[in-house]
Design an enzyme around this catalytic site. Structure first.
Site, PDB file in Angstrom:
ATOM      1  N   ASN A 111      60.801  48.056 115.735  1.00 59.26           N
ATOM      2  CA  ASN A 111      61.277  47.933 114.107  1.00 59.26           C
ATOM      3  C   ASN A 111      62.457  46.668 114.170  1.00 59.26           C
ATOM      4  O   ASN A 111      62.171  46.131 113.049  1.00 59.26           O
ATOM      5  CB  ASN A 111      62.290  49.128 114.056  1.00 59.26           C
ATOM      6  CG  ASN A 111      61.749  50.413 114.059  1.00 59.26           C
ATOM      7  OD1 ASN A 111      60.376  50.460 114.001  1.00 59.26           O
ATOM      8  ND2 ASN A 111      62.381  51.564 113.970  1.00 59.26           N
ATOM      9  N   THR A 156      59.138  25.411  67.787  1.00 56.29           N
ATOM     10  CA  THR A 156      59.898  26.634  67.817  1.00 56.29           C
ATOM     11  C   THR A 156      58.905  27.488  67.223  1.00 56.29           C
ATOM     12  O   THR A 156      58.561  27.517  66.099  1.00 56.29           O
ATOM     13  CB  THR A 156      61.334  26.568  67.253  1.00 56.29           C
ATOM     14  OG1 THR A 156      61.379  26.364  65.877  1.00 56.29           O
ATOM     15  CG2 THR A 156      61.966  25.675  68.032  1.00 56.29           C
ATOM     16  N   HIS A 157      59.006  28.906  67.831  1.00 59.77           N
ATOM     17  CA  HIS A 157      58.103  29.760  67.084  1.00 59.77           C
ATOM     18  C   HIS A 157      56.573  29.336  67.013  1.00 59.77           C
ATOM     19  O   HIS A 157      55.789  30.042  66.094  1.00 59.77           O
ATOM     20  CB  HIS A 157      58.612  30.328  65.619  1.00 59.77           C
ATOM     21  CG  HIS A 157      59.932  30.578  65.715  1.00 59.77           C
ATOM     22  ND1 HIS A 157      60.520  31.866  65.719  1.00 59.77           N
ATOM     23  CD2 HIS A 157      61.213  29.945  65.763  1.00 59.77           C
ATOM     24  CE1 HIS A 157      61.840  31.851  65.727  1.00 59.77           C
ATOM     25  NE2 HIS A 157      62.327  30.560  65.559  1.00 59.77           N
ATOM     26  N   SER A 279      30.748  26.547  80.880  1.00 62.33           N
ATOM     27  CA  SER A 279      29.984  27.810  80.066  1.00 62.33           C
ATOM     28  C   SER A 279      28.685  28.071  80.499  1.00 62.33           C
ATOM     29  O   SER A 279      27.920  27.097  80.661  1.00 62.33           O
ATOM     30  CB  SER A 279      30.186  27.864  78.576  1.00 62.33           C
ATOM     31  OG  SER A 279      29.260  28.899  78.191  1.00 62.33           O
ATOM     32  N   LYS A 285      30.820  23.500  76.248  1.00 61.50           N
ATOM     33  CA  LYS A 285      32.112  23.954  76.735  1.00 61.50           C
ATOM     34  C   LYS A 285      32.776  23.235  77.786  1.00 61.50           C
ATOM     35  O   LYS A 285      32.053  22.930  78.656  1.00 61.50           O
ATOM     36  CB  LYS A 285      31.996  25.566  76.999  1.00 61.50           C
ATOM     37  CG  LYS A 285      31.778  26.245  75.746  1.00 61.50           C
ATOM     38  CD  LYS A 285      32.880  26.399  74.655  1.00 61.50           C
ATOM     39  CE  LYS A 285      34.398  26.916  75.265  1.00 61.50           C
ATOM     40  NZ  LYS A 285      34.323  28.498  75.077  1.00 61.50           N
ATOM     41  N   GLU A 292      44.358  28.843  82.627  1.00 62.28           N
ATOM     42  CA  GLU A 292      44.249  30.369  82.353  1.00 62.28           C
ATOM     43  C   GLU A 292      44.318  30.971  83.702  1.00 62.28           C
ATOM     44  O   GLU A 292      45.116  32.213  83.735  1.00 62.28           O
ATOM     45  CB  GLU A 292      42.651  30.758  81.871  1.00 62.28           C
ATOM     46  CG  GLU A 292      42.352  29.711  80.292  1.00 62.28           C
ATOM     47  CD  GLU A 292      41.153  29.846  80.041  1.00 62.28           C
ATOM     48  OE1 GLU A 292      40.444  30.936  79.566  1.00 62.28           O
ATOM     49  OE2 GLU A 292      40.388  28.983  80.474  1.00 62.28           O
ATOM     50  N   TYR A 319      64.620  52.439 109.477  1.00 64.64           N
ATOM     51  CA  TYR A 319      63.274  52.001 109.383  1.00 64.64           C
ATOM     52  C   TYR A 319      62.351  53.237 108.960  1.00 64.64           C
ATOM     53  O   TYR A 319      62.556  54.677 109.168  1.00 64.64           O
ATOM     54  CB  TYR A 319      62.704  51.727 110.613  1.00 64.64           C
ATOM     55  CG  TYR A 319      61.223  51.213 110.596  1.00 64.64           C
ATOM     56  CD1 TYR A 319      60.750  49.922 109.993  1.00 64.64           C
ATOM     57  CD2 TYR A 319      60.238  52.039 110.983  1.00 64.64           C
ATOM     58  CE1 TYR A 319      59.397  49.532 109.991  1.00 64.64           C
ATOM     59  CE2 TYR A 319      58.981  51.704 110.790  1.00 64.64           C
ATOM     60  CZ  TYR A 319      58.761  50.493 110.383  1.00 64.64           C
ATOM     61  OH  TYR A 319      57.134  50.296 110.187  1.00 64.64           O
ATOM     62  N   GLN A 324      55.815  49.039 105.951  1.00 60.96           N
ATOM     63  CA  GLN A 324      54.951  48.113 106.650  1.00 60.96           C
ATOM     64  C   GLN A 324      54.148  47.411 105.313  1.00 60.96           C
ATOM     65  O   GLN A 324      53.348  46.657 105.269  1.00 60.96           O
ATOM     66  CB  GLN A 324      53.905  48.994 107.273  1.00 60.96           C
ATOM     67  CG  GLN A 324      52.717  48.367 107.725  1.00 60.96           C
ATOM     68  CD  GLN A 324      51.726  49.045 108.954  1.00 60.96           C
ATOM     69  OE1 GLN A 324      52.156  49.306 110.048  1.00 60.96           O
ATOM     70  NE2 GLN A 324      50.804  49.891 108.564  1.00 60.96           N
TER      71      GLN A 324
HETATM   72  N1  ARG Z   1      53.537  47.579 111.849  1.00 59.32           N
HETATM   73  C1  ARG Z   1      54.854  48.009 111.631  1.00 59.32           C
HETATM   74  C2  ARG Z   1      55.350  47.549 110.465  1.00 59.32           C
HETATM   75  O1  ARG Z   1      54.814  46.522 109.806  1.00 59.32           O
HETATM   76  C3  ARG Z   1      55.792  47.679 112.935  1.00 59.32           C
HETATM   77  C4  ARG Z   1      56.936  48.495 113.075  1.00 59.32           C
HETATM   78  C5  ARG Z   1      56.280  49.805 113.668  1.00 59.32           C
HETATM   79  N2  ARG Z   1      57.340  50.476 113.685  1.00 59.32           N
HETATM   80  C6  ARG Z   1      57.294  51.826 114.233  1.00 59.32           C
HETATM   81  N3  ARG Z   1      58.350  52.504 114.478  1.00 59.32           N
HETATM   82  N4  ARG Z   1      56.236  52.621 114.070  1.00 59.32           N
HETATM   83  O2  ARG Z   1      56.444  47.936 109.521  1.00 59.32           O
END
Ligand code: ARG
Length: 458
Positions: A111, A156-157, A279, A285, A292, A319, A324
């Site tokens: 984490n 403008t516009h 094209s 073209k 675009e 977390y 992820q």
């Molecule tokens: N692959 C996880 C992510 O991107 C890494 C962290 C995973 N942590 C856990 N407690 N499973 O967040």
């Protein structure tokens, strides 16, 4: 040996579909370099805390450098258990240096690790985007310098409004992209807070000194003050996605102008063949596909921002695996914008202006405001002058002539003291030159701004 980082308490294997759903290695392998940089710093912090010996630290560092090289030269061979970049690096490190690899994750969680990785990655990405933005500004500046006095209609516009210069139009976009560049830097500043050492959520209990980590990982200038926030904060990703999205919106506006200006109806600009396509059916073209796509891909940049905000909304502290999902939108926006900015800069640098077509698109009615300003110079209050010129415009429409062709008697009918001098107003260059307030379209003001930008950007 099973390299899963968490298998101990499980009796049954992970389902195949779950494994595929959970694995992030296919996209987070892009974090290899920053993940390894973080691990080297962490190994050193473990040594300083006497959790590993100097010799173990040395072996970890050497092993990590070998893994880094494998990722860099493309020789890294993934195996089925490589759940994410963190698992893959640790697994490969174990292959290369043996048992000592099992000590690297001491006091650390994926984490705080992934939060650190993403910050390092984002800081480098932001630096690159900043450089690309600057290259685009420089391409616009070249055109601005060349066309400081090239007249064109300003709108403008999307209705013809007043004469401006092409240089002035270029400078408007330089201002826009300058704000984007500042926003990138601003967002980066908040990414420079280090989560590493926060553990899974509560902090580390093994005495690892976090301040020293910011010396090893010098992109960071502060240590996160709250471990719960440190592992769950993805604001920096959202902020950069916003900056990327807004930059995309700006690119889409530039693109739309150039789509219009390169059409036969306008004909102000010709894009280089290199940034146009043809094209399959219509041989004549030449399509402004580069523009675009710049316009279209802004939708994707906005979408990625909305994706992340939606992922983060309502997440409980701290977390959660939802996080992820920050990576794919971020990588996609980065890649989309990075290439888009390169295409935009090159297309602007190679486009060809058609001054004669721009001049031909100017009409006398665009000088109606200058006419009103001349009446103001005769002492007529502006509101009245506006009304009088409005009547002249209507009269010209009735007589099917332009303002310049309107006989003097018609002018004198609205303002008796007007004389032949009035016709001097029908000069587009004079009109532009008179807009000489700071930031105005007068060529000398445009050149003045060009000098300012040269100083700023070089
Ligand atoms: N692959 C996880 C992510 O991107 C890494 C962290 C995973 N942590 C856990 N407690 N499973 O967040």
């Amino acid at each position: 040996m099973d390299h899963k980082l968490w298998g101990g308490r499980f009796e049954e294997p992970t389902a195949e579909t779950m494994r595929r759903y959970n694995d992030s290695f296919r996209f987070d392998r892009r974090l290899a370099d920053v993940d390894i940089a973080g691990s080297i710093a962490w190994a050193n912090a473990l040594e300083e805390a006497s959790l590993i010996s100097a010799e173990e630290c040395e072996r970890l560092e050497q092993g990590l450098e070998l893994v880094r090289r494998e990722f860099a030269d493309g020789s890294f061979a993934a195996i089925e258990g490589d759940e994410d970049i963190h698992t893959a690096v640790e697994r490969r490190l174990h292959d290369l240096v043996g048992e000592v690899a099992l000590k690297l994750h001491t006091g650390r969680s994926r984490n705080d690790q992934v939060a650190t990785d993403m910050r390092l990655f984002a800081i480098a990405a932001a630096r690159e985007v900043g450089e690309r933005l600057k290259a685009l500004q420089l391409a616009l500046l070249e055109q601005a310098e060349e066309h400081a006095a090239t007249l064109m209609p300003g709108y403008t516009h999307l209705q013809r409004a007043q004469p401006i210069t092409l240089g002035h139009w270029c400078l408007a976009y330089i201002e826009m992209f300058e704000r984007d560049r500042q926003r990138v830097e601003d967002a980066t500043a908040r990414a420079r807070t280090l989560p590493l050492g926060s553990g899974a959520l509560a902090g580390n209990s093994l005495g690892v000194e976090r301040e020293r980590l910011t010396e090893a990982l010098d992109e960071f200038d502060a240590v996160a003050g709250n471990s719960l926030d440190a592992v769950s904060d993805r604001d920096f990703v959202a902020e950069l996605l916003f900056v990327f999205a807004l930059t995309g919106v700006h690119l889409s506006r530039l693109a739309e102008d150039l789509v219009l200006y390169s059409s036969a109806e306008f004909g102000f600009i010709e894009l280089a063949d290199a940034y146009s396509t043809g094209s399959s059916l219509m041989p004549q073209k030449k399509n402004p596909d580069s523009m675009e796509l710049l316009r279209g891909k802004s939708g994707r940049l906005i979408g990625n921002l909305v994706t992340l905000l939606t992922v983060l909304k309502g997440l409980p502290m701290t977390y959660n695996k939802d996080m992820q999902e920050d990576k794919e939108p971020f990588f996609d926006s980065l890649d989309t914008l990075d290439l888009g900015l390169q295409v935009a800069a090159a297309a602007v640098a190679t486009m060809h202006a058609r001054p004669e077509r721009m001049l031909a698109a100017l009409d006398d009615a665009m000088l109606a405001t200058d006419l009103a300003d001349d009446l103001v110079r005769l002492g007529v209050p502006f509101r009245e002058a506006h009304g009088k010129v409005g009547r002249l415009v209507r009269r010209a429409l009735e007589l099917r002539v332009t303002l310049r062709q309107l006989p003097l008697v018609e002018y004198q009918a609205v303002q008796p003291e007007i004389d032949e001098e009035v016709y001097a107003v029908f000069d587009f260059a004079r009109s532009a030159a008179r807009k000489d307030s700071l930031g105005g379209t007068a060529p000398q003001r445009v050149l003045e701004q060009c000098v300012r930008w040269r100083d700023l950007l070089d």
